[in-house]
Design an enzyme around this catalytic site. Sequence first.
Site, PDB file in Angstrom:
ATOM      1  CD  GLU A   1       0.205   7.838   3.811  1.00  0.00           C
ATOM      2  OE1 GLU A   1       0.406   9.075   3.695  1.00  0.00           O
ATOM      3  OE2 GLU A   1       0.262   7.235   4.892  1.00  0.00           O
TER       4      GLU A   1
ATOM      5  CE  LYS B   1      -2.251   1.410   4.036  1.00  0.00           C
ATOM      6  NZ  LYS B   1      -1.729   2.773   4.263  1.00  0.00           N
TER       7      LYS B   1
ATOM      8  CD  GLU C   1      -5.662   7.923   7.888  1.00  0.00           C
ATOM      9  OE1 GLU C   1      -4.880   7.301   7.154  1.00  0.00           O
ATOM     10  OE2 GLU C   1      -5.410   8.223   9.074  1.00  0.00           O
TER      11      GLU C   1
HETATM   12  O1  KIV Z   1      -0.319   3.043   8.934  1.00  0.00           O
HETATM   13  C1  KIV Z   1      -1.469   2.682   9.186  1.00  0.00           C
HETATM   14  O2  KIV Z   1      -1.760   2.086  10.232  1.00  0.00           O
HETATM   15  C2  KIV Z   1      -2.498   2.997   8.209  1.00  0.00           C
HETATM   16  C3  KIV Z   1      -3.918   2.924   8.689  1.00  0.00           C
HETATM   17  C4  KIV Z   1      -4.227   4.126   9.501  1.00  0.00           C
HETATM   18  C5  KIV Z   1      -4.854   2.764   7.563  1.00  0.00           C
HETATM   19  O3  KIV Z   1      -2.210   3.335   7.103  1.00  0.00           O
END
Ligand code: KIV
Length: 256
Positions: free
Chosen positions: A113, A111, A180
């Site tokens: 951002e 993942k 988020e």
């Molecule tokens: O780093 C994390 O825990 C996250 C969550 C807040 C989705 O990206």
Amino acid sequence: MLTSLRELPARKLHGPKLAVLTAYDYPAARMLDEAGIDLILVGDSVGMVVHGLPDTTGVTMEMMLLHTAAVCRAVKRAPVIADMPFASYRSPEEALANARRLMACGASAVKLEGGVSHLAEVRAIVEDGIPFVGHIGMLPQSVKEEGGYKKKGRTEAQISALLADARALDEAGACAMVLESIVPEVAAQITGLVAASTIGIGAGLQTDGQVLVTPDLLGSYPWFRPPFAKARADLAAETTRAVQEYIAEVQAGTAR
Ligand code: KIV
């Protein structure tokens, strides 16, 4: 409970909603997996709730590799998503190289951002066959540029940008995306718009699933908890009680 990311489209269509939690170490990951959690996220929140950093911008690839490997050693069933930390995806080449390193630790997906702003990096990852999870809305890695943690989707410009990000990630082949801190109506609109499963955090109830930072759920990081996160245990109080009982018994000469 989920056993593979391939089950995500059916879960989006037929439910139940996805229950997602973060894990950073072997025992927590093993407990979440055995308890039946759908997805485990090795979040870069590890920087704040485990390493005591002020925000996630100090988290490094080396930290994420170590925590991802520990989590993956524990998990037998739930797909594990590994976060790409700050400054680990500044070009398509860098994103791909670091995504491969996380996958080599045993992750099922990575993942990062951003949406439209990181499309080239996302495409490089997806085109390599690496399952990808997006993350849009409030982006903790951008806290310094943004001057704080701010809810998204309050203005027409923000709504258009969020919809464009969601569409772009969906078209690029994201299997899921974290939403988020987004105004609930906008998160619901995105959920209806994309084929990917939406996983909300502080984004209302109308997403395909919910994610929480596990210490917020368990009450094991008592110094801060976001207002939307409901603590369902008080591990901090229980830890203090056990430690103080031990101290008292050692001092009395009745414990070893
Ligand atoms: O780093 C994390 O825990 C996250 C969550 C807040 C989705 O990206």
